[in-house]
Write a protein that holds these residues in place. Structure first.
Motif, PDB file in Angstrom:
ATOM      1  N   MET A 129       0.822  -1.099   0.062  1.00  0.00           N
ATOM      2  CA  MET A 129       0.130   0.025   0.010  1.00  0.00           C
ATOM      3  C   MET A 129       0.980   1.351   0.091  1.00  0.00           C
ATOM      4  N   ARG A 130       1.804   1.114   0.649  1.00  0.00           N
ATOM      5  CA  ARG A 130       2.902   2.385   0.733  1.00  0.00           C
ATOM      6  C   ARG A 130       3.527   2.709  -0.638  1.00  0.00           C
ATOM      7  N   VAL A 131       3.642   1.670  -1.287  1.00  0.00           N
ATOM      8  CA  VAL A 131       4.214   1.691  -2.699  1.00  0.00           C
ATOM      9  C   VAL A 131       3.294   2.551  -3.582  1.00  0.00           C
ATOM     10  N   VAL A 132       2.068   2.136  -3.531  1.00  0.00           N
ATOM     11  CA  VAL A 132       0.835   2.545  -4.612  1.00  0.00           C
ATOM     12  C   VAL A 132       0.736   4.100  -3.903  1.00  0.00           C
ATOM     13  N   ARG A 133       0.795   4.391  -2.707  1.00  0.00           N
ATOM     14  CA  ARG A 133       0.435   5.806  -2.081  1.00  0.00           C
ATOM     15  C   ARG A 133       1.758   6.579  -2.374  1.00  0.00           C
ATOM     16  N   GLY A 134       3.016   6.013  -2.225  1.00  0.00           N
ATOM     17  CA  GLY A 134       4.123   6.779  -2.633  1.00  0.00           C
ATOM     18  C   GLY A 134       4.231   7.229  -4.349  1.00  0.00           C
ATOM     19  N   GLY A 135       3.800   6.420  -4.928  1.00  0.00           N
ATOM     20  CA  GLY A 135       3.866   6.624  -6.493  1.00  0.00           C
ATOM     21  C   GLY A 135       2.534   7.491  -6.804  1.00  0.00           C
ATOM     22  N   VAL A 136       1.415   7.743  -6.176  1.00  0.00           N
ATOM     23  CA  VAL A 136       0.552   8.464  -6.421  1.00  0.00           C
ATOM     24  C   VAL A 136       0.963  10.093  -5.933  1.00  0.00           C
ATOM     25  N   ALA A 137       1.776   9.985  -4.792  1.00  0.00           N
ATOM     26  CA  ALA A 137       2.228  11.206  -4.408  1.00  0.00           C
ATOM     27  C   ALA A 137       3.233  11.609  -5.246  1.00  0.00           C
ATOM     28  N   PHE A 138       4.098  10.861  -6.124  1.00  0.00           N
ATOM     29  CA  PHE A 138       5.220  11.125  -6.782  1.00  0.00           C
ATOM     30  C   PHE A 138       4.365  11.732  -8.213  1.00  0.00           C
ATOM     31  N   LEU A 139       3.466  11.146  -8.715  1.00  0.00           N
ATOM     32  CA  LEU A 139       2.617  11.606  -9.981  1.00  0.00           C
ATOM     33  C   LEU A 139       2.122  12.888  -9.474  1.00  0.00           C
ATOM     34  N   GLY A 140       1.474  13.375  -8.184  1.00  0.00           N
ATOM     35  CA  GLY A 140       1.010  14.693  -7.764  1.00  0.00           C
ATOM     36  C   GLY A 140       1.900  15.629  -7.911  1.00  0.00           C
ATOM     37  N   VAL A 141       3.238  15.285  -7.702  1.00  0.00           N
ATOM     38  CA  VAL A 141       4.465  16.250  -7.549  1.00  0.00           C
ATOM     39  C   VAL A 141       4.640  16.695  -9.130  1.00  0.00           C
TER      40      VAL A 141
END
Length: 136
Positions: free
Chosen positions: A1-13
């Motif tokens: 779950m952390r990987v997905v959430r981190g990836g979503v944050a990266f795309l948000g940036v």
């Protein structure tokens, strides 16, 4: 779950940075990003592109803050709806670019498709692990 959430944050940036840059400094974006300047400068189009990136950033940040599988899938799916045709267009319009610019475009745009696609696949694993077995 952390990987997905981190990836979503990266795309948000990425979407936030692209959106702000293109909306506030459209000529700079046009002059610097390879492949954009093969067409005549159009401030309206550049600013619309920036605003669209900020709209996608909003969806992505909401998915990050209020993280659940459905929101992550929505954000990643929305990202792919843009990224796939964007990749296809630029893959078929590399003329006018130096070999280095073409390589940069190809790599950056493939990453922009593969990263959210892989994260979307990972949401299936997150969904499966968060489903509790039926009680007997």
């Amino acid at each position: 779950m952390r990987v997905v959430r981190g990836g979503v944050a990266f795309l948000g940036v990425i979407e936030t940075a692209l959106g702000l840059w293109t909306l506030l400094l459209p000529r700079s974006f046009y002059d610097i990003v390879p492949g954009v300047n093969v067409l005549p400068f159009n401030e309206h189009l550049m600013k619309d592109y920036g605003a669209m990136n900020l709209a996608l950033a909003l969806v992505t940040w909401v998915a990050f803050v209020r993280f659940d599988v459905l929101m992550a899938r929505l954000a990643l799916g929305a990202y792919l709806v843009f990224a796939v045709p964007h990749l296809i267009y630029h893959q078929t319009h590399l003329d006018g670019l130096t070999p280095g610019e073409a390589l940069f475009n190809v790599i950056a745009l493939w990453v922009a498709v593969l990263l959210p696609a892989m994260l979307l696949v990972l949401t299936r694993q997150v969904a499966k692990s968060s489903v509790s077995p039926p009680s007997v």
